[in-house]
Structures are given as structure tokens and as C-alpha cells.
Write an enzyme that holds these catalytic residues in place. Structure first.
Site, PDB file in Angstrom:
ATOM      1  N   ARG A  52      -9.521 145.034  37.878  1.00  0.00           N
ATOM      2  CA  ARG A  52      -9.667 146.439  38.557  1.00  0.00           C
ATOM      3  C   ARG A  52     -10.868 147.075  37.708  1.00  0.00           C
ATOM      4  O   ARG A  52     -11.984 147.707  37.993  1.00  0.00           O
ATOM      5  CB  ARG A  52      -8.576 146.700  38.652  1.00  0.00           C
ATOM      6  N   THR A  53     -10.116 147.402  36.338  1.00  0.00           N
ATOM      7  CA  THR A  53     -11.184 148.536  35.683  1.00  0.00           C
ATOM      8  C   THR A  53     -12.310 147.751  34.912  1.00  0.00           C
ATOM      9  O   THR A  53     -13.666 148.770  35.215  1.00  0.00           O
ATOM     10  CB  THR A  53     -10.327 149.176  34.221  1.00  0.00           C
ATOM     11  N   LYS A  81     -13.652 137.577  14.266  1.00  0.00           N
ATOM     12  CA  LYS A  81     -12.936 137.457  12.952  1.00  0.00           C
ATOM     13  C   LYS A  81     -13.286 138.884  12.022  1.00  0.00           C
ATOM     14  O   LYS A  81     -13.548 138.319  10.349  1.00  0.00           O
ATOM     15  CB  LYS A  81     -14.843 137.103  12.931  1.00  0.00           C
ATOM     16  N   ARG A 102     -11.620 149.578  26.471  1.00  0.00           N
ATOM     17  CA  ARG A 102      -9.691 149.092  26.569  1.00  0.00           C
ATOM     18  C   ARG A 102      -9.656 148.100  25.320  1.00  0.00           C
ATOM     19  O   ARG A 102      -9.961 147.465  24.910  1.00  0.00           O
ATOM     20  CB  ARG A 102      -9.411 148.210  27.800  1.00  0.00           C
ATOM     21  N   HIS A 130      -5.001 156.292  30.050  1.00  0.00           N
ATOM     22  CA  HIS A 130      -5.604 155.991  31.344  1.00  0.00           C
ATOM     23  C   HIS A 130      -6.845 156.385  31.985  1.00  0.00           C
ATOM     24  O   HIS A 130      -6.589 156.636  33.384  1.00  0.00           O
ATOM     25  CB  HIS A 130      -5.133 154.958  31.765  1.00  0.00           C
TER      26      HIS A 130
HETATM   27  N1   CP Z   1      -5.304 149.212  37.515  1.00  0.00           N
HETATM   28  C1   CP Z   1      -5.747 149.069  36.784  1.00  0.00           C
HETATM   29  O1   CP Z   1      -6.060 149.360  35.079  1.00  0.00           O
HETATM   30  O2   CP Z   1      -6.145 147.595  36.264  1.00  0.00           O
HETATM   31  P1   CP Z   1      -6.748 146.699  35.796  1.00  0.00           P
HETATM   32  O3   CP Z   1      -5.708 146.467  34.242  1.00  0.00           O
HETATM   33  O4   CP Z   1      -6.902 145.024  36.362  1.00  0.00           O
HETATM   34  O5   CP Z   1      -7.557 146.651  34.962  1.00  0.00           O
END
Ligand code: CP
Length: 307
Positions: A52-53, A81, A102, A130
Site C-alpha cells: 500500500r504505502t 554493498k 521505508r 508511520h
Molecule cells: N499499511 C501499510 O503500511 O501497508 P504496507 O506495508 O503494504 O505499505
């Protein structure tokens, strides 16, 4: 001015409300925004898996008329590396206008922001934060309930490792009339620093329980979470705890008729498929809202950077 969003509290309540308003404008008239980021490039630096993100950030930039570059796993970048996060951020600043990152290590997006010359958005760092999921959750609550105050919200499942829970509690603590019900096994309780620094410090009423059904009738919002397998040190504990809560139609018998059920997803089996067709299930609407709020956020940060 280059501005980073590493934590939801980097945004004032007023700024969050502005982002929600902008997201609603985009939803109502997407064509008006389809060229707003023409010529701009988003770099998605994902050192940890995501559906999703990452894809919503990418869809958001395409729908604003911009383009996207990046990687979806550390192994396909020079991190494999030994390149540092600091150098990666500095390098990517030469190619892109904004970064969504991320990383499994808490604080890695902060290191990236300290070394990049373009805005960095934290797209999830370890069990820490998040913020764009929190903005997604807030937009969803606003669209479903018409307000961001005066409700009782239950957080259920893995409240220890669930970064989305920590971020959302932090964000909601700045609104009025919020009551919080924490539902988890003993081993997965909300960390004491969140209770002390957020709930107690701000005087937010909260209760803790292990029993979802007993508190169901009082909830306006139920935020289900997955037990975070990737954060466990030992598989035996994960296997013992993973099915602690499975929401099904039976458990919803005593719930309010206008309950709003959220889940940041992915789900494993903590919400039965039979719940998906109930009008109270809002988690797939939440997914779509994630794209719109990320459009609003990137547009705002890029406009600020251009000033
Ligand atoms: N909700 C969420 O962060 O989903 P993903 O890990 O798929 O990005």
C-alpha cells in the site's frame, strides 16, 4: 524551504486539517490537480517490503502529473554493498525532488533527512512511526464520522510493535473528547513510554483490557492490527500470539450500528473475510484514502520547497 515529515507531530493540528481539506478537494475534483506536479520526481526508497504505502505514493505522484523512480528492496540498491543511508539520501537528492523512505531501523529516515537536500517523508521506520498511515487514518475517520473529536476508539491486537497505533494515538491526543480502549494480550501491550509520554501527559482517558467483546458496545471506531511477525525475536511467541483476536460477525453482534472498522492492512487473519461486506468495514476505503492524503502531502511539501 525544505520540510521533512518524519513523525505526525511534525505537522500542527491546523496543518493536518489543511491536508485533510486538500485531500477532500482532490477527491472531489481530481482533474484540477492532474498537472500540479508535472516535471517533479518522487523517489521511493523502500528498504523493507510494502504494498500500500509504496504503490499509493507512486500512484499519488502519477495522478499529480509527476513521475517516480526508486527501489522496493534493499537488495536491489547499493545498500547491499554497504552504502549508508546518509550517502543514499545525498545521491538520490541529485535525481529526485522528494523522497518517501521505508526502513527497518528506527530513525533511518531522520538520518536521510539530515543528509538530503530535498523533502524526506517517513514511510515507516521499524516499530517507531508511520506518519502517512496516520494521515490516512485521520482522513478516513473524518470522511466516515465527519469529525476528528468526541469519539471512543479501540485499538486491538499488537499494540507493542504496531507503529501505526503509536502514531495514531499521538495524533489523536491533540484532538478533544477522545477516549482510548487498548485491547491486547499482556505481552503485546502498548509500550509504557507511549502511555506515559502521550496518554498520561495529555490527560487522555484510557483503559486496558484483554477482552474485545466486553468493550465492543462502547466503541465508535475499532482499529484492528496484525501481530507483527517481523518484529518478534522468537517464532514460538509469534505462533502463540498471532491469533489472539479474530474479528468476525459474531463478535460484532453487540457493536454500534455505525461502528467504523479500520485496519492499516495487510491483514493475516485478524478480520474474517465475512466482515468485509459489512457496511462498517472501512479498511478498503482507508486504502484509497491513503493515495489522496499522500497526494495532498507531496503537493504541499513540493510547493513549500519551491518558495
Ligand atoms: N499499511 C501499510 O503500511 O501497508 P504496507 O506495508 O503494504 O505499505
Amino acid at each position: 524551504m525544505v520540510r521533512n515529515i518524519l513523525d505526525v507531530v511534525d505537522l500542527s493540528v491546523e496543518e493536518i486539517n489543511d491536508l485533510i481539506k486538500l485531500a477532500c478537494d482532490i477527491i472531489n475534483d481530481p482533474k484540477a490537480y492532474s498537472e500540479k506536479c508535472r516535471g517533479k520526481k518522487l523517489a521511493t526508497l523502500f528498504f523493507e517490503p510494502s504494498t500500500r504505502t509504496r504503490l499509493s505514493f507512486e500512484a499519488a505522484m502519477y495522478e499529480l502529473g509527476g513521475s517516480v523512480l526508486g527501489f522496493s528492496e534493499a537488495q536491489s540498491s547499493s545498500a547491499s554493498k554497504g552504502e549508508s543511508v546518509a550517502d543514499t539520501a545525498r545521491v538520490v537528492s541529485c535525481y529526485a525532488d522528494i523522497i518517501a523512505m521505508r526502513h527497518p531501523k528506527e530513525g533511518a529516515p531522520r538520518v536521510a533527512a539530515d543528509n538530503a537536500s530535498i523533502p524526506v517523508i517517513n514511510a515507516g521506520d521499524g516499530g517507531h512511526n508511520h506518519p502517512t498511515q496516520t494521515l490516512t487514518d485521520l482522513l478516513t475517520i473524518y470522511r466516515e464520522k465527519g469529525r476528528l473529536n468526541d469519539f471512543t476508539i479501540g485499538f486491538c491486537g499488537d499494540l507493542k510493535f504496531g507503529r501505526t497505533v503509536h502514531s495514531l494515538i499521538n495524533a489523536l491526543s491533540r484532538y478533544t473528547g477522545i477516549k482510548i480502549v487498548l485491547i491486547s494480550p499482556e505481552e503485546l501491550k502498548l509500550p509504557s513510554y507511549v502511555k506515559k509520554d502521550v496518554l498520561m501527559a495529555k490527560g487522555i482517558p484510557y483503559v486496558q483490557t484483554t477482552d474485545l467483546e466486553s468493550v465492543m458496545p462502547e466503541l465508535d471506531i475499532l482499529y484492528m492490527t496484525r501481530v507483527q511477525k517481523e518484529r518478534f525475536f522468537n517464532e514460538e511467541d509469534y505462533l502463540r500470539l498471532k491469533d489472539s483476536y479474530i474479528l468476525n460477525m459474531k463478535k460484532l453482534e453487540n457493536a454500534k450500528k455505525d461502528l467504523c472498522i479500520l485496519h492499516p492492512l495487510p491483514r493475516v487473519n485478524e478480520i474474517s473475510r465475512e466482515v468485509d461486506n459489512d457496511p462498517r468495514a472501512c479498511y478498503f476505503k482507508q486504502v484509497l484514502n491513503g493515495k489522496y492524503i499522500r497526494m495532498a502531502l507531496m503537493l504541499t511539501l513540493l510547493e513549500e520547497a519551491a518558495r
